[in-house]
Design a protein around this motif. Structure first.
Motif, PDB file in Angstrom:
ATOM      1  N   GLY A 115      -1.307  38.667  42.907  1.00  0.00           N
ATOM      2  CA  GLY A 115      -1.855  38.929  44.232  1.00  0.00           C
ATOM      3  C   GLY A 115      -2.041  40.427  44.423  1.00  0.00           C
ATOM      4  N   MET A 116      -1.823  40.908  45.651  1.00  0.00           N
ATOM      5  CA  MET A 116      -2.005  42.326  45.987  1.00  0.00           C
ATOM      6  C   MET A 116      -3.386  42.823  45.524  1.00  0.00           C
ATOM      7  SD  MET A 116       0.767  43.173  47.592  1.00  0.00           S
ATOM      8  CE  MET A 116       2.517  42.834  47.761  1.00  0.00           C
ATOM      9  N   GLU A 117      -3.408  43.839  44.637  1.00  0.00           N
ATOM     10  CA  GLU A 117      -4.702  44.355  44.153  1.00  0.00           C
ATOM     11  C   GLU A 117      -5.186  43.652  42.894  1.00  0.00           C
ATOM     12  OE1 GLU A 117      -1.898  46.763  41.606  1.00  0.00           O
ATOM     13  OE2 GLU A 117      -1.901  45.371  43.269  1.00  0.00           O
ATOM     14  N   TYR A 162      -0.617  42.278  51.632  1.00  0.00           N
ATOM     15  CA  TYR A 162      -0.683  42.769  53.001  1.00  0.00           C
ATOM     16  C   TYR A 162      -2.091  42.576  53.563  1.00  0.00           C
ATOM     17  CZ  TYR A 162       3.861  44.796  51.915  1.00  0.00           C
ATOM     18  OH  TYR A 162       5.171  44.968  51.553  1.00  0.00           O
ATOM     19  N   GLY A 163      -2.284  42.988  54.803  1.00  0.00           N
ATOM     20  CA  GLY A 163      -3.515  42.688  55.531  1.00  0.00           C
ATOM     21  C   GLY A 163      -4.801  42.980  54.797  1.00  0.00           C
ATOM     22  N   ALA A 164      -4.900  44.137  54.140  1.00  0.00           N
ATOM     23  CA  ALA A 164      -6.146  44.513  53.485  1.00  0.00           C
ATOM     24  C   ALA A 164      -6.413  43.726  52.201  1.00  0.00           C
ATOM     25  CB  ALA A 164      -6.144  46.009  53.165  1.00  0.00           C
ATOM     26  N   SER A 165      -5.473  42.861  51.830  1.00  0.00           N
ATOM     27  CA  SER A 165      -5.736  41.999  50.672  1.00  0.00           C
ATOM     28  C   SER A 165      -6.656  40.848  51.049  1.00  0.00           C
ATOM     29  CB  SER A 165      -4.424  41.450  50.103  1.00  0.00           C
ATOM     30  OG  SER A 165      -3.825  40.546  51.010  1.00  0.00           O
ATOM     31  N   LEU A 189      -8.758  38.019  48.610  1.00  0.00           N
ATOM     32  CA  LEU A 189     -10.108  38.486  48.267  1.00  0.00           C
ATOM     33  C   LEU A 189     -10.065  39.796  47.485  1.00  0.00           C
ATOM     34  CD1 LEU A 189     -13.157  38.098  48.477  1.00  0.00           C
ATOM     35  CD2 LEU A 189     -13.094  39.296  50.686  1.00  0.00           C
ATOM     36  N   SER A 190      -9.169  40.698  47.850  1.00  0.00           N
ATOM     37  CA  SER A 190      -9.056  41.964  47.117  1.00  0.00           C
ATOM     38  C   SER A 190      -8.681  41.723  45.660  1.00  0.00           C
ATOM     39  CB  SER A 190      -8.012  42.869  47.777  1.00  0.00           C
ATOM     40  OG  SER A 190      -8.438  43.287  49.045  1.00  0.00           O
ATOM     41  N   ALA A 191      -7.710  40.833  45.433  1.00  0.00           N
ATOM     42  CA  ALA A 191      -7.317  40.511  44.061  1.00  0.00           C
ATOM     43  C   ALA A 191      -8.458  39.849  43.301  1.00  0.00           C
ATOM     44  CB  ALA A 191      -6.095  39.607  44.066  1.00  0.00           C
TER      45      ALA A 191
END
Length: 283
Positions: free
Chosen positions: A207-209, A233-236, A240-242
């Motif tokens: 997850g995360m980045e 966290y929120g910006a993930s 979608l970020s991952a």
């Protein structure tokens, strides 16, 4: 019944060991059904009993959105069609469904550490905290061919990693888990390199980045499936970020599954591992 079982049955007919009528009855009682349709109509579901012959993998029951009674009924139909020689997999099962499956099949295997969702939590819920659906295997696991190594970046990614591992095992691959080796401590990844190099196919869950697949993809030349999770966290943005990080990885040889899709990754990896081991055996 899978392709190998079908070939063995046809060989037995050709050598006279099995009567053609008996073989036809076995097919009718199992994958083809009495009407030869290849599925069983339960009213609320048309259960695909023919998939094992087509793909080598049994139909899997997606538990989310189904009642416990519906899930048990579908599993019953699949167990009858397979002659109880192959496992049946249930993914995303809530606690009511897990209890019903265990009551019907006490030896059912349930993903470790799973904290199943209640029915009204299932729809659209991320796999975080105590919102953990369970993966259930009913029936004996097949003899493993090939090795899938499932790598989880963090403990929070474990539910998706366990779904991956149980799917790969049910699909006929050997499975090894490597836990908690995220990029925040790269020395942990390097320490796991022997396990990475043993694999016929890798599944990296993060997850995360979502950076871990890129790191591992630069260390070994093994086929690698990346699975982004909704952990972060929120910006993930719920994974979608991952997902985008994995899709834009600079390490070659990586394919990417959808967010939290441990089932899809596990099935693909098992197919790769089985084929790799079969090809090495026939060389």
């Amino acid at each position: 019944m899978d392709p190998e079982s079908l070939r063995n049955l046809l060989k037995a007919v050709s050598t006279g060991q099995v009567d053609p009528e008996a073989a036809a009855a076995e097919l009718a009682a199992g994958p083809l059904g009495a009407d030869g349709s290849g599925f069983r109509d339960l009213g609320y579901a048309r259960v695909d009993t023919h998939r094992g012959i087509r793909t080598g993998d049994p139909e899997v029951v997606f538990g989310a959105g189904k009642t416990a009674a519906e899930t048990v009924g579908i599993v019953e139909a699949l167990r009858r069609a397979s002659g109880v020689t192959r496992p049946t997999l249930v993914t995303r099962a809530d606690h009511v469904t897990v209890a019903a499956l265990r009551e019907r099949w006490p030896d059912a295997q349930v993903s470790s550490g799973a904290e199943p969702l209640t029915t009204n939590q299932l729809a659209g819920s991320p796999l975080t905290g105590d919102r953990r659906p369970a993966t259930v295997v009913v029936g004996p696991l097949p003899e493993p061919r090939g090795l899938v190594v499932v790598v989880a970046a963090g403990t929070s990614d474990a539910p998706v990693a366990e779904e991956t591992a149980m799917t790969a095992a049910a699909a006929g691959a050997g499975v090894e888990m490597v836990r908690d080796v995220g990029v925040a401590g790269l020395h942990r990844v390097l320490a796991a390199r022997p396990a990475l190099e043993r694999a016929d196919c890798l599944v990296v869950v993060a997850g995360m980045e979502g950076a871990l697949p890129s790191v591992i993809g630069g260390l070994v030349g093994t086929p690698l499936v990346a699975v982004p999770t909704s952990v972060g966290y929120g910006a993930s943005f719920g994974g979608l970020s991952a997902l985008l990080g994995m899709l834009t990885s600079c390490a070659p040889g990586i394919v990417v599954c959808n967010i939290d899709n441990g089932f899809g990754a596990g099935l693909f990896a098992a197919r790769v591992a089985r084929l790799a081991r079969s090809e090495s055996t026939h060389r």
